[in-house]
Design a protein around this motif. Structure first.
Motif, PDB file in Angstrom:
ATOM      1  N   ARG A   1       0.111   5.005   5.941  1.00 48.86           N
ATOM      2  CA  ARG A   1      -0.054   5.092   7.480  1.00 48.86           C
ATOM      3  C   ARG A   1      -1.488   5.592   7.813  1.00 48.86           C
ATOM      4  O   ARG A   1      -1.888   4.799   9.050  1.00 48.86           O
ATOM      5  CB  ARG A   1       0.999   6.264   8.085  1.00 48.86           C
ATOM      6  CG  ARG A   1       2.238   5.784   7.735  1.00 48.86           C
ATOM      7  CD  ARG A   1       3.231   6.977   7.976  1.00 48.86           C
ATOM      8  NE  ARG A   1       4.448   6.581   7.528  1.00 48.86           N
ATOM      9  CZ  ARG A   1       5.576   7.315   7.802  1.00 48.86           C
ATOM     10  NH1 ARG A   1       5.590   8.203   8.762  1.00 48.86           N
ATOM     11  NH2 ARG A   1       6.892   7.206   7.357  1.00 48.86           N
ATOM     12  N   TYR A   2      -2.191   6.285   7.298  1.00 45.03           N
ATOM     13  CA  TYR A   2      -3.577   6.705   7.639  1.00 45.03           C
ATOM     14  C   TYR A   2      -4.573   5.605   7.871  1.00 45.03           C
ATOM     15  O   TYR A   2      -5.303   5.341   8.690  1.00 45.03           O
ATOM     16  CB  TYR A   2      -3.963   7.815   6.725  1.00 45.03           C
ATOM     17  CG  TYR A   2      -5.400   8.344   7.041  1.00 45.03           C
ATOM     18  CD1 TYR A   2      -6.005   8.807   8.090  1.00 45.03           C
ATOM     19  CD2 TYR A   2      -6.361   7.815   5.790  1.00 45.03           C
ATOM     20  CE1 TYR A   2      -7.424   9.003   8.258  1.00 45.03           C
ATOM     21  CE2 TYR A   2      -7.995   8.144   6.059  1.00 45.03           C
ATOM     22  CZ  TYR A   2      -8.309   8.788   7.422  1.00 45.03           C
ATOM     23  OH  TYR A   2      -9.691   8.857   7.388  1.00 45.03           O
ATOM     24  N   LEU A   3      -4.462   4.728   6.497  1.00 47.60           N
ATOM     25  CA  LEU A   3      -5.365   3.734   6.352  1.00 47.60           C
ATOM     26  C   LEU A   3      -4.864   2.522   7.421  1.00 47.60           C
ATOM     27  O   LEU A   3      -5.698   1.788   7.759  1.00 47.60           O
ATOM     28  CB  LEU A   3      -5.348   3.137   4.905  1.00 47.60           C
ATOM     29  CG  LEU A   3      -6.127   4.324   4.203  1.00 47.60           C
ATOM     30  CD1 LEU A   3      -5.983   3.806   2.574  1.00 47.60           C
ATOM     31  CD2 LEU A   3      -7.449   4.344   4.291  1.00 47.60           C
ATOM     32  N   CYS A   4      -3.532   2.412   7.278  1.00 50.30           N
ATOM     33  CA  CYS A   4      -3.187   1.262   8.082  1.00 50.30           C
ATOM     34  C   CYS A   4      -3.166   1.258   9.725  1.00 50.30           C
ATOM     35  O   CYS A   4      -3.295   0.311  10.636  1.00 50.30           O
ATOM     36  CB  CYS A   4      -1.721   0.743   7.718  1.00 50.30           C
ATOM     37  SG  CYS A   4      -1.522  -0.167   5.838  1.00 50.30           S
ATOM     38  N   LEU A   5      -3.126   2.448  10.150  1.00 50.11           N
ATOM     39  CA  LEU A   5      -3.084   2.683  11.546  1.00 50.11           C
ATOM     40  C   LEU A   5      -4.392   3.091  12.159  1.00 50.11           C
ATOM     41  O   LEU A   5      -4.564   2.843  13.267  1.00 50.11           O
ATOM     42  CB  LEU A   5      -1.972   3.830  11.980  1.00 50.11           C
ATOM     43  CG  LEU A   5      -0.530   3.703  11.723  1.00 50.11           C
ATOM     44  CD1 LEU A   5      -0.089   5.043  11.952  1.00 50.11           C
ATOM     45  CD2 LEU A   5      -0.001   2.667  12.725  1.00 50.11           C
ATOM     46  N   SER A   6      -5.289   3.533  11.456  1.00 50.97           N
ATOM     47  CA  SER A   6      -6.553   3.800  11.717  1.00 50.97           C
ATOM     48  C   SER A   6      -7.535   2.781  11.680  1.00 50.97           C
ATOM     49  O   SER A   6      -8.765   2.760  12.161  1.00 50.97           O
ATOM     50  CB  SER A   6      -7.182   5.268  11.188  1.00 50.97           C
ATOM     51  OG  SER A   6      -7.467   4.952  10.027  1.00 50.97           O
ATOM     52  N   GLY A   7      -7.516   1.978  10.460  1.00 48.68           N
ATOM     53  CA  GLY A   7      -8.449   1.001   9.968  1.00 48.68           C
ATOM     54  C   GLY A   7      -9.722   1.585   9.325  1.00 48.68           C
ATOM     55  O   GLY A   7     -10.595   0.917   9.204  1.00 48.68           O
TER      56      GLY A   7
ATOM     57  N   LEU B   1       0.928  -1.147   0.120  1.00 50.50           N
ATOM     58  CA  LEU B   1      -0.064  -0.050  -0.039  1.00 50.50           C
ATOM     59  C   LEU B   1       0.875   1.332   0.175  1.00 50.50           C
ATOM     60  O   LEU B   1       0.461   2.168  -0.694  1.00 50.50           O
ATOM     61  CB  LEU B   1      -0.991  -0.033   1.160  1.00 50.50           C
ATOM     62  CG  LEU B   1      -1.880   1.264   1.234  1.00 50.50           C
ATOM     63  CD1 LEU B   1      -2.965   1.221   0.151  1.00 50.50           C
ATOM     64  CD2 LEU B   1      -2.905   1.088   2.542  1.00 50.50           C
ATOM     65  N   HIS B   2       1.948   1.147   0.678  1.00 52.37           N
ATOM     66  CA  HIS B   2       2.819   2.399   0.775  1.00 52.37           C
ATOM     67  C   HIS B   2       3.351   2.774  -0.570  1.00 52.37           C
ATOM     68  O   HIS B   2       3.416   3.877  -1.232  1.00 52.37           O
ATOM     69  CB  HIS B   2       4.260   1.864   1.618  1.00 52.37           C
ATOM     70  CG  HIS B   2       5.137   3.191   1.640  1.00 52.37           C
ATOM     71  ND1 HIS B   2       5.214   4.031   2.811  1.00 52.37           N
ATOM     72  CD2 HIS B   2       6.162   3.435   0.891  1.00 52.37           C
ATOM     73  CE1 HIS B   2       6.216   4.819   2.483  1.00 52.37           C
ATOM     74  NE2 HIS B   2       6.706   4.610   1.152  1.00 52.37           N
ATOM     75  N   ASP B   3       3.706   1.406  -1.469  1.00 55.53           N
ATOM     76  CA  ASP B   3       4.141   1.735  -2.732  1.00 55.53           C
ATOM     77  C   ASP B   3       3.218   2.366  -3.808  1.00 55.53           C
ATOM     78  O   ASP B   3       3.413   3.226  -4.560  1.00 55.53           O
ATOM     79  CB  ASP B   3       4.651   0.516  -3.226  1.00 55.53           C
ATOM     80  CG  ASP B   3       5.913  -0.117  -3.009  1.00 55.53           C
ATOM     81  OD1 ASP B   3       6.803   0.435  -2.218  1.00 55.53           O
ATOM     82  OD2 ASP B   3       6.201  -1.388  -3.011  1.00 55.53           O
ATOM     83  N   LEU B   4       1.852   1.801  -3.534  1.00 50.02           N
ATOM     84  CA  LEU B   4       0.719   2.543  -4.153  1.00 50.02           C
ATOM     85  C   LEU B   4       0.449   3.837  -4.055  1.00 50.02           C
ATOM     86  O   LEU B   4       0.285   4.697  -4.871  1.00 50.02           O
ATOM     87  CB  LEU B   4      -0.292   1.689  -3.799  1.00 50.02           C
ATOM     88  CG  LEU B   4      -1.608   1.911  -4.722  1.00 50.02           C
ATOM     89  CD1 LEU B   4      -1.366   1.537  -6.169  1.00 50.02           C
ATOM     90  CD2 LEU B   4      -2.882   0.999  -4.131  1.00 50.02           C
ATOM     91  N   VAL B   5       0.207   4.124  -2.644  1.00 53.80           N
ATOM     92  CA  VAL B   5      -0.201   5.535  -2.246  1.00 53.80           C
ATOM     93  C   VAL B   5       0.713   6.660  -1.574  1.00 53.80           C
ATOM     94  O   VAL B   5       0.428   7.850  -1.284  1.00 53.80           O
ATOM     95  CB  VAL B   5      -1.474   5.551  -1.850  1.00 53.80           C
ATOM     96  CG1 VAL B   5      -2.698   4.767  -2.550  1.00 53.80           C
ATOM     97  CG2 VAL B   5      -1.451   4.871  -0.440  1.00 53.80           C
ATOM     98  N   GLY B   6       1.859   5.996  -0.972  1.00 56.51           N
ATOM     99  CA  GLY B   6       2.842   6.970  -0.358  1.00 56.51           C
ATOM    100  C   GLY B   6       2.517   6.588   1.041  1.00 56.51           C
ATOM    101  O   GLY B   6       1.433   6.201   1.617  1.00 56.51           O
ATOM    102  N   GLY B   7       3.450   7.278   1.808  1.00 53.59           N
ATOM    103  CA  GLY B   7       3.283   7.109   3.279  1.00 53.59           C
ATOM    104  C   GLY B   7       2.333   7.673   4.011  1.00 53.59           C
ATOM    105  O   GLY B   7       1.741   6.975   4.864  1.00 53.59           O
TER     106      GLY B   7
END
Length: 225
Positions: free
Chosen positions: A155-161, A145-151
């Protein structure tokens, strides 16, 4: 066969569709389904008649992620297969030499979101949504996902759900196109035909360039991605 959890179409215009075919279980990625996807991709990698792979789900869900029932299984064979199957699955999808188009026909959650992110291009139905609900109880696969949309977005999506719908996914760059539910298959095939205009060897070399710039070296374990 009744034990087949995916279907693989015959090549048409140099494209093949792999359909996750477990709609009653929201196309949950069981060990068996992961292995069947990996086997199919391994076979297509050496098929000179194929230039592009479309990956989609049967029913109204792309994939709800890994089959959580297997994590609680007391069967030692299930426990022994969980992570080797997962590691192979992620490695096989991420390193496939041909372009993979995800036709996201509905929610792509947890490992289903990972699967869509590991593909090269994503086209989504208006019914699609994307989220990492597993962030509340498990490691999240971050690198693709980082490769796709950047950090920042990853981080927003992975840390918040947090869940994003198809329109927001388009704005964030998760998907390249959003279409009506009834138009998804045709849109995916149209894109596949555009890709397949190129010679296979050029597509393989272009994909190899993309892979060289992707996060995670070859053989990276699932929970390290």
């Amino acid at each position: 066969m009744s034990d087949r959890l995916i279907t693989v179409s015959a090549p048409t215009d140099a494209a093949v569709t792999i359909t996750m075919n477990r709609p009653a279980k929201k196309n949950a990625l069981s060990i068996a389904m992961r292995d069947q996807i990996s086997d199919a991709l391994d076979g297509l990698a050496s098929d000179e008649t194929v230039k592009v792979v479309i990956l989609t789900g049967a029913g109204d869900v792309f994939s709800a992620g890994f089959d959580l029932r297997e994590f609680g299984s007391e069967d030692p064979d299930v426990q022994a297969g969980l992570w080797p199957s997962s590691d192979r699955f992620h490695r096989t999808v991420l390193q496939h030499p041909l372009p993979i188009v995800a036709a996201v026909n509905g929610p792509a959650l947890a490992g289903g979101f990972d699967l869509a992110a590991m593909c090269d291009i994503r086209i989504a139905s208006v019914t699609a949504r994307f989220a990492h609900p597993e962030q509340a109880f498990s490691d999240v696969v971050y690198g693709p996902l980082h490769d796709l949309v950047g950090g920042a977005t990853a981080r927003y999506l992975c840390l918040s759900g947090r869940s994003v719908d198809a329109g927001e996914a388009l704005r964030l760059g998760i998907v390249s196109e959003v279409v009506a539910a009834g138009e998804l298959a045709a849109a995916a095939w149209g894109l596949a035909r555009d890709i397949a205009r190129a010679p296979r060897d050029i597509l393989v070399r272009t994909k190899a360039k993309a892979l060289r710039r992707a996060s995670g070296p070859a053989g990276t374990a699932t929970l390290e991605l």
